[in-house]
Design an enzyme around this catalytic site. Structure first.
Site, PDB file in Angstrom:
ATOM      1  N   GLY A  70       0.816  -1.209   0.000  1.00 47.87           N
ATOM      2  CA  GLY A  70       0.000   0.000   0.000  1.00 47.87           C
ATOM      3  C   GLY A  70       0.850   1.260   0.000  1.00 47.87           C
ATOM      4  O   GLY A  70       0.517   2.249  -0.674  1.00 47.87           O
ATOM      5  N   ASN A 149      -6.966   4.028   9.673  1.00 50.47           N
ATOM      6  CA  ASN A 149      -6.412   2.780  10.199  1.00 50.47           C
ATOM      7  C   ASN A 149      -6.524   2.668  11.709  1.00 50.47           C
ATOM      8  O   ASN A 149      -6.572   1.572  12.248  1.00 50.47           O
ATOM      9  CB  ASN A 149      -4.947   2.622   9.765  1.00 50.47           C
ATOM     10  CG  ASN A 149      -4.157   3.896   9.877  1.00 50.47           C
ATOM     11  OD1 ASN A 149      -4.483   4.906   9.261  1.00 50.47           O
ATOM     12  ND2 ASN A 149      -3.108   3.868  10.671  1.00 50.47           N
ATOM     13  N   GLN A 178      -7.262   0.423   4.166  1.00 47.17           N
ATOM     14  CA  GLN A 178      -8.003  -0.207   5.269  1.00 47.17           C
ATOM     15  C   GLN A 178      -9.441  -0.561   4.908  1.00 47.17           C
ATOM     16  O   GLN A 178     -10.104  -1.268   5.663  1.00 47.17           O
ATOM     17  CB  GLN A 178      -8.023   0.720   6.501  1.00 47.17           C
ATOM     18  CG  GLN A 178      -6.729   0.748   7.255  1.00 47.17           C
ATOM     19  CD  GLN A 178      -6.347  -0.592   7.880  1.00 47.17           C
ATOM     20  OE1 GLN A 178      -7.171  -1.504   8.033  1.00 47.17           O
ATOM     21  NE2 GLN A 178      -5.087  -0.728   8.237  1.00 47.17           N
ATOM     22  N   SER A 198      -3.830  -2.776  -0.462  1.00 51.89           N
ATOM     23  CA  SER A 198      -2.725  -3.620  -0.014  1.00 51.89           C
ATOM     24  C   SER A 198      -3.246  -5.013   0.326  1.00 51.89           C
ATOM     25  O   SER A 198      -4.220  -5.151   1.072  1.00 51.89           O
ATOM     26  CB  SER A 198      -2.103  -2.982   1.226  1.00 51.89           C
ATOM     27  OG  SER A 198      -1.076  -3.796   1.717  1.00 51.89           O
ATOM     28  N   GLY A 199      -2.569  -6.038  -0.201  1.00 54.02           N
ATOM     29  CA  GLY A 199      -3.044  -7.410  -0.030  1.00 54.02           C
ATOM     30  C   GLY A 199      -3.147  -7.877   1.408  1.00 54.02           C
ATOM     31  O   GLY A 199      -4.119  -8.524   1.789  1.00 54.02           O
ATOM     32  N   HIS A 200      -2.139  -7.516   2.222  1.00 54.44           N
ATOM     33  CA  HIS A 200      -2.084  -8.151   3.546  1.00 54.44           C
ATOM     34  C   HIS A 200      -3.152  -7.650   4.508  1.00 54.44           C
ATOM     35  O   HIS A 200      -3.286  -8.181   5.604  1.00 54.44           O
ATOM     36  CB  HIS A 200      -0.677  -8.023   4.162  1.00 54.44           C
ATOM     37  CG  HIS A 200      -0.288  -6.655   4.615  1.00 54.44           C
ATOM     38  ND1 HIS A 200      -0.297  -6.292   5.934  1.00 54.44           N
ATOM     39  CD2 HIS A 200       0.124  -5.565   3.934  1.00 54.44           C
ATOM     40  CE1 HIS A 200       0.121  -5.033   6.052  1.00 54.44           C
ATOM     41  NE2 HIS A 200       0.383  -4.572   4.854  1.00 54.44           N
ATOM     42  N   THR A 236      10.169  -8.192 -12.503  1.00 57.61           N
ATOM     43  CA  THR A 236       9.428  -9.438 -12.716  1.00 57.61           C
ATOM     44  C   THR A 236       8.277  -9.541 -11.719  1.00 57.61           C
ATOM     45  O   THR A 236       8.469  -9.339 -10.519  1.00 57.61           O
ATOM     46  CB  THR A 236      10.398 -10.641 -12.573  1.00 57.61           C
ATOM     47  OG1 THR A 236      11.428 -10.475 -13.539  1.00 57.61           O
ATOM     48  CG2 THR A 236       9.681 -11.958 -12.785  1.00 57.61           C
ATOM     49  N   CYS A 324       2.882   0.580  12.966  1.00 61.39           N
ATOM     50  CA  CYS A 324       4.183   1.152  12.595  1.00 61.39           C
ATOM     51  C   CYS A 324       4.699   2.054  13.709  1.00 61.39           C
ATOM     52  O   CYS A 324       5.877   2.319  13.791  1.00 61.39           O
ATOM     53  CB  CYS A 324       4.071   1.993  11.326  1.00 61.39           C
ATOM     54  SG  CYS A 324       2.935   1.348  10.120  1.00 61.39           S
TER      55      CYS A 324
END
Ligand code: PLP
Length: 394
Positions: A70, A149, A178, A198-200, A236, A324
């Site tokens: 993200g 968040n 979020q 963001s995937g996670h 890649t 964070c």
């Protein structure tokens, strides 16, 4: 572990892991290769692009570009747009953005850009008249998060998009990290030009994200090199991660347990606020304006770090705000922007749920929390409200 820290990161869903596995074992080709293994990988990446586009309601799959996270998506959107349009030196954002946007805007302000920071009120909400007044001819980009968040407060991006269109020709970037997978989003129906995810945060692995770039918006490549992602981001492709993100998006499209997550969150929040005398909610009490999985609650006159440690000892994971920031000792800029007094901001705990939480887990948290808080209140260096106010830096 009772994991109530899902805004920090989420567990990879078993279905996601299963979808990824072949791309870590038997399908190991490079999607840019012309042979059949390469073509298979490319097809998997394109399928994931469709799955992401569907979840966020993009008009075209070509509007989705895969990134690594993200923060990258946010940085590329804002930095890239400003690089592409050098005459535009003015940025508008809010006081409560995630570090990925806030620290970037701070940096840009140090290298010659002018930033208007929109204030929030005590509920964490914006006054849209402030935005109307801040828009200028040289405003390049407006960056506003969809969901906060820490507090889960939602900003009205549909209305904000309309205001930006009516009063300026700035582009509109939304940090949707979020919100994706937690609330419905249909970008083709609203005036959003750039949208980060963001995937996670939605049960895909760490290390993959995406940026939605509305058709017609030009950004310079984020990584210059090969022709991956149609030359917009070289390197890649991380195929297994991208497949994981796609699978997580598909899972989110069909997920029907949002009401149950909200019910558990409401129970947790209501009972804490009812039974723990020094507990107060951070963020609007109007739940229709907050994410259904998040509660930020301050326990006045105690240290959030101590609450976190006690809960951790009992196998319950929470956060003192944005993950964070847990390693630094500052109180949260978001809570400061909301004018939460120091004595409460220091005791803020964020509870964030996911589809994997159960009623028993919430009951367990509700059972142990009052005792922990009571013990910490007894040990608190704040011996009266008056003293707490004296200690406040505000
Ligand atoms: N934006 C928001 C609102 C977030 O909550 C986060 C992560 O916590 C990010 C951006 C950064 O996402 P990532 O961790 O994928 O870089």
């Amino acid at each position: 572990m009772i994991y109530l820290d899902n805004n920090a990161t989420t567990r990879v869903a078993p279905e996601v892991f299963e979808a990824m596995q072949p791309y870590l074992t038997e399908h190991y080709g490079n999607p840019s290769s012309a042979h059949s293994l390469g073509r298979k990988m490319k097809a998997a990446v394109e399928r994931a692009r469709e799955q992401v586009a569907k979840l966020i309601g993009a008009a075209e799959t070509s509007e989705i570009v895969f990134t690594s996270c993200g923060s990258e998506s946010d940085n590329w959107a804002i930095g890239g747009y400003l690089e592409q349009n050098p005459a535009r030196r003015h940025i508008i954002t809010t006081r409560v953005e995630h570090e990925a946007v806030r620290n970037l805007c701070e940096h840009l302000s140090q290298i010659g850009f002018e930033v208007t920071w929109l204030e929030v009120d005590g509920n964490g909400e914006l006054n849209l008249d402030d935005l109307r007044q801040a828009l200028r001819r040289d405003t390049g980009i407006v960056s506003v998060m969809l969901a906060n968040n820490e507090t889960g407060v939602l900003f009205p991006i549909e209305e904000i998009g309309k205001i930006i269109r009516e009063h300026s020709d700035a582009v509109f970037h939304v940090d949707g990290v979020q919100a994706v997978g937690k609330i419905p989003i249909s970008l083709k129906e609203i005036e959003v030009d750039l949208f980060a995810l963001s995937g996670h945060k939605l049960h895909a692995p760490q290390g993959v994200g995406a940026l939605y770039i509305r058709d017609g918006i030009e950004l310079p490549p984020f990584i210059i090199g090969g022709s991956q992602e149609r030359g917009r981001r070289a390197g890649t492709s991380a195929v297994a991660n991208i497949v994981g993100l796609g699978a997580a998006c598909e899972l989110a499209v069909s997920f029907d347990g949002h009401d149950e997550i909200e019910r558990l969150r409401n129970k947790l929040e209501d009972e804490i606020l009812q039974h723990i005398p020094n507990a107060r909610l951070n963020g609007t009490p109007d739940r229709s304006k907050r994410l259904p999985n998040t509660s930020s609650i301050s326990f006045e006159y105690v240290e959030g770090e101590n609450i976190l440690a006690h809960l951790d000892n009992l196998g319950i994971a929470v956060s003192t705000g944005s993950a964070c920031r847990s390693t630094t000792k500052q109180s949260s800029p978001t809570l400061r922007a909301m004018n939460v007094p120091y004595s409460a901001a220091q005791g803020a705990i964020r509870f964030s749920l996911s589809r994997y939480n159960t009623a028993e887990e919430i009951d367990r948290a509700l059972k142990v929390l009052p005792e922990i808080i009571d013990k910490l209140v007894q040990m608190s260096p704040y011996d009266s409200e008056l003293q707490a106010l004296k200690m406040s830096p505000r």
